[in-house]
Write a protein that holds these residues in place. Structure first.
Motif, mmCIF file in Angstrom:
data_model
loop_
_atom_site.group_PDB
_atom_site.id
_atom_site.type_symbol
_atom_site.label_atom_id
_atom_site.label_comp_id
_atom_site.label_asym_id
_atom_site.label_seq_id
_atom_site.Cartn_x
_atom_site.Cartn_y
_atom_site.Cartn_z
ATOM 1 N N LYS A 1 0.810 -1.208 0.000
ATOM 2 C CA LYS A 1 0.000 0.000 0.000
ATOM 3 C C LYS A 1 0.847 1.263 0.000
ATOM 4 O O LYS A 1 0.442 2.295 -0.542
ATOM 5 C CB LYS A 1 -0.925 -0.010 1.223
ATOM 6 C CG LYS A 1 -1.799 1.219 1.375
ATOM 7 C CD LYS A 1 -2.633 1.137 2.639
ATOM 8 C CE LYS A 1 -3.436 2.409 2.855
ATOM 9 N NZ LYS A 1 -4.210 2.372 4.109
ATOM 10 N N THR A 2 2.028 1.199 0.602
ATOM 11 C CA THR A 2 2.846 2.403 0.776
ATOM 12 C C THR A 2 3.973 2.546 -0.241
ATOM 13 O O THR A 2 4.526 3.628 -0.380
ATOM 14 C CB THR A 2 3.461 2.410 2.183
ATOM 15 O OG1 THR A 2 4.277 1.225 2.355
ATOM 16 C CG2 THR A 2 2.360 2.421 3.243
ATOM 17 N N VAL A 3 4.331 1.472 -0.949
ATOM 18 C CA VAL A 3 5.486 1.538 -1.833
ATOM 19 C C VAL A 3 5.277 2.517 -2.990
ATOM 20 O O VAL A 3 6.224 3.155 -3.457
ATOM 21 C CB VAL A 3 5.833 0.133 -2.381
ATOM 22 C CG1 VAL A 3 4.718 -0.379 -3.286
ATOM 23 C CG2 VAL A 3 7.173 0.144 -3.112
ATOM 24 N N SER A 4 4.030 2.665 -3.435
ATOM 25 C CA SER A 4 3.788 3.572 -4.556
ATOM 26 C C SER A 4 3.992 5.032 -4.166
ATOM 27 O O SER A 4 4.185 5.886 -5.033
ATOM 28 C CB SER A 4 2.353 3.387 -5.086
ATOM 29 O OG SER A 4 1.408 3.675 -4.072
ATOM 30 N N GLY A 5 3.948 5.324 -2.883
ATOM 31 C CA GLY A 5 4.158 6.702 -2.442
ATOM 32 C C GLY A 5 5.517 6.942 -1.840
ATOM 33 O O GLY A 5 5.770 8.015 -1.284
ATOM 34 N N ALA A 6 6.409 5.951 -1.932
ATOM 35 C CA ALA A 6 7.741 6.088 -1.350
ATOM 36 C C ALA A 6 8.735 6.632 -2.374
ATOM 37 O O ALA A 6 8.557 6.471 -3.582
ATOM 38 C CB ALA A 6 8.225 4.733 -0.835
ATOM 39 N N GLY A 7 9.780 7.248 -1.873
ATOM 40 C CA GLY A 7 10.853 7.721 -2.753
ATOM 41 C C GLY A 7 10.446 8.904 -3.610
ATOM 42 O O GLY A 7 9.451 9.580 -3.365
ATOM 43 N N VAL A 8 11.226 9.116 -4.650
ATOM 44 C CA VAL A 8 11.010 10.268 -5.528
ATOM 45 C C VAL A 8 9.703 10.125 -6.304
ATOM 46 O O VAL A 8 8.989 11.106 -6.526
ATOM 47 C CB VAL A 8 12.199 10.427 -6.500
ATOM 48 C CG1 VAL A 8 11.962 11.601 -7.450
ATOM 49 C CG2 VAL A 8 13.486 10.632 -5.727
ATOM 50 N N ASP A 9 9.364 8.899 -6.707
ATOM 51 C CA ASP A 9 8.128 8.700 -7.461
ATOM 52 C C ASP A 9 6.904 9.106 -6.658
ATOM 53 O O ASP A 9 5.924 9.612 -7.204
ATOM 54 C CB ASP A 9 7.986 7.236 -7.874
ATOM 55 C CG ASP A 9 8.751 6.929 -9.143
ATOM 56 O OD1 ASP A 9 9.136 7.889 -9.828
ATOM 57 O OD2 ASP A 9 8.975 5.745 -9.435
#
Length: 253
Positions: free
Chosen positions: A224-232
């Motif tokens: 659920k959270t990986v898509s909002g992590a990092g620069v992306d």
């Protein structure tokens, strides 16, 4: 037709492009239903009913979003309602409506108009390459320049890589790997499974909303959270033009 008029350009884009896009979507769904062996008349009735329901839901949803969320469509909106497509539409309206094609092709980017001629001529060598260089370059058989360029255009739609990569991976597995090795299974179940996955996403969205979001239950996990992590996942920073400078030439005729 109406140069340097932003509203006319936007109305032409919205009514012209949206009607064509919705027609393509309906035909694509009907093609998928044909592959899944769904009776065509029953599917058309389902499409018409779903369209009426979706129109009403969309109107209500837009009203709720507009009046319930602060800073809607801003880059740093708390709920990530950044509105990538409306912003892209706004930018296109400024470029092709306010600035206009005459200035774009005549003053700002004069070499860009040669792309029309290049696109027209490029089809001929690719067509004959299929006959004379097929054995030496077998990949030419499956290369379609229109699909190649259209696919590239999706990457500037405002979504990050997490929006596109999963679909590419699943498509590669089913349309290349399974189709080559398990053709019988692919022929019988592939498109039925595709329709089931699409329906499953819609049903899960309703289920998650009714069971978790309404009750304010949070279930954080990597998927659920990986898509909002990092620069992306971060909002794209806007470049501030220094005072006294502009993008492109300082003036045009």
């Amino acid at each position: 037709m109406v140069p340097e008029h932003a509203i006319s350009n936007m109305l032409c884009r919205v009514f012209g492009w949206n009607v064509d896009a919705q027609a393509d979507s309906i035909i694509g769904s009907q093609k998928l239903a044909h592959y899944a062996k769904v009776p065509p008349r029953a599917f058309l009735r389902a499409q018409l009913l779903a369209t009426v329901i979706q129109v009403l839901i969309t109107i209500v949803a837009n009203e709720v979003l507009t009046h319930s969320f602060d800073d809607l469509c801003s880059p740093d909106q708390d709920n990530r309602f950044t509105c990538p497509f409306p912003n892209a539409l706004y930018t296109a309206t400024l470029v092709w409506g306010v600035v206009g094609p005459r200035r774009i092709f005549g003053t700002l980017y004069p070499w860009l108009k040669w792309s029309f001629l290049i696109g027209t001529i490029a089809g001929f060598p690719l067509y004959y390459l299929r006959f004379f260089a097929m054995k030496k370059f077998p990949f030419v058989k499956n290369f379609n320049p229109i699909m190649f360029l259209a696919g590239m255009s999706w990457w500037n739609s405002g979504y990050n890589l997490s929006y596109f990569i999963p679909g590419f991976e699943v498509s590669f597995i089913f349309m290349y790997f399974i189709r080559r090795r398990y053709l019988t299974w692919w022929t019988k179940y592939n498109f039925v499974l595709s329709a089931a996955l699409s329906a499953g996403v819609a049903l899960c969205a309703v289920l998650v909303f009714c069971t978790l979001q309404v009750t304010n239950v949070s279930m954080p996990w990597w998927g659920k959270t990986v898509s909002g992590a990092g620069v992306d996942g971060a909002a794209t920073p806007l470049y501030t033009v220094p005072e006294g400078t502009t993008f492109g030439p300082t003036h045009w005729e």
